[in-house]
Design a protein around this motif. Structure first.
Motif, PDB file in Angstrom:
ATOM      1  N   TRP A 164      -3.204  -0.201  -8.748  1.00  0.00           N
ATOM      2  CA  TRP A 164      -4.403  -0.854  -8.234  1.00  0.00           C
ATOM      3  C   TRP A 164      -5.078  -1.609  -9.374  1.00  0.00           C
ATOM      4  CZ3 TRP A 164      -4.726  -1.306  -3.311  1.00  0.00           C
ATOM      5  CH2 TRP A 164      -4.344  -0.280  -2.446  1.00  0.00           C
ATOM      6  N   HIS A 217     -14.139   3.032   2.055  1.00  0.00           N
ATOM      7  CA  HIS A 217     -13.152   1.983   1.820  1.00  0.00           C
ATOM      8  C   HIS A 217     -12.370   1.690   3.087  1.00  0.00           C
ATOM      9  CE1 HIS A 217      -9.743   4.833   1.489  1.00  0.00           C
ATOM     10  NE2 HIS A 217     -10.582   5.606   0.836  1.00  0.00           N
ATOM     11  N   ASP A 224      -2.355  -5.392   3.846  1.00  0.00           N
ATOM     12  CA  ASP A 224      -1.458  -4.528   3.083  1.00  0.00           C
ATOM     13  C   ASP A 224      -1.636  -4.777   1.589  1.00  0.00           C
ATOM     14  OD1 ASP A 224       0.616  -2.655   2.660  1.00  0.00           O
ATOM     15  OD2 ASP A 224       2.042  -4.299   2.394  1.00  0.00           O
ATOM     16  N   VAL A 281      -7.690  -3.147  -0.741  1.00  0.00           N
ATOM     17  CA  VAL A 281      -8.715  -2.187  -0.356  1.00  0.00           C
ATOM     18  C   VAL A 281     -10.065  -2.771  -0.735  1.00  0.00           C
ATOM     19  CG1 VAL A 281      -9.713   0.088  -0.850  1.00  0.00           C
ATOM     20  CG2 VAL A 281      -7.250  -0.153  -0.582  1.00  0.00           C
ATOM     21  N   SER A 319       0.819  -1.222   0.000  1.00  0.00           N
ATOM     22  CA  SER A 319       0.000   0.000   0.000  1.00  0.00           C
ATOM     23  C   SER A 319       0.844   1.260   0.000  1.00  0.00           C
ATOM     24  CB  SER A 319      -0.922   0.013   1.221  1.00  0.00           C
ATOM     25  OG  SER A 319      -1.845  -1.034   1.162  1.00  0.00           O
ATOM     26  N   SER A 359      -8.959  -1.097   4.509  1.00  0.00           N
ATOM     27  CA  SER A 359      -7.854  -1.928   4.075  1.00  0.00           C
ATOM     28  C   SER A 359      -7.699  -3.113   5.030  1.00  0.00           C
ATOM     29  CB  SER A 359      -6.568  -1.098   4.029  1.00  0.00           C
ATOM     30  OG  SER A 359      -5.506  -1.871   3.556  1.00  0.00           O
TER      31      SER A 359
END
Length: 146
Positions: free
Chosen positions: A138, A104, A109, A112, A32, A106
């Motif tokens: 992403w 959103h 790691d 999302v 991330s 997480s």
């Protein structure tokens, strides 16, 4: 480099163990910290999905941002939407949607999970997405339009 007992995969000997050749060319997970903020991507991919379903964008334009499963589902759903428009004699028109909210979190790691609430002229919908960091960007690994 060596062959495995089956003779099909090549294996490299590296410090710490052996690595299959396919692992070098498979998508590489990205942390991330090495990825941009996910919210702009979530807004843009949601708009893109709605445009695909409305018939004003080709699903191939989103292929780079989707993994195989959500891509196939979107192709199927856009084909069904195109057939429905054709049967009713309705032309494809650019959708007018307002993104009301983006939620959103997480769970791990480089992952999302999100829900994007979108208001259209006829109804309000939710788009559920799971993003994973792959190869420095992403990618949507799961997509559901509710």
């Amino acid at each position: 480099m060596a062959m495995t007992p089956a003779g099909s995969a090549r294996v490299f000997r590296v410090p710490g163990g052996a690595v299959e050749l396919s692992e070098f060319f498979a998508p590489q997970r990205t942390s991330s910290t090495a990825l941009p903020e996910p919210e702009p991507f979530l807004r843009n991919i949601t708009r893109g999905v709605l445009e695909v379903l409305a018939g004003v964008r080709e699903v191939d334009q989103l292929a780079r941002w989707l993994t195989e499963e959500p891509y196939r589902k979107l192709v199927t759903r856009s084909n069904l939407a195109a057939r429905a428009r054709s049967a009713r004699g309705v032309p494809a028109m650019r959708p007018v949607h307002a993104i009301l909210s983006v939620h959103h979190s997480s769970p791990a790691d480089g992952v999302v999970e999100s829900v994007v609430i979108v208001q259209g002229p006829a109804r309000t919908r939710a788009v559920a997405l799971r993003l994973e960091g792959m190869d420095g960007r992403w990618r949507a690994t799961s997509l559901a339009l509710l």
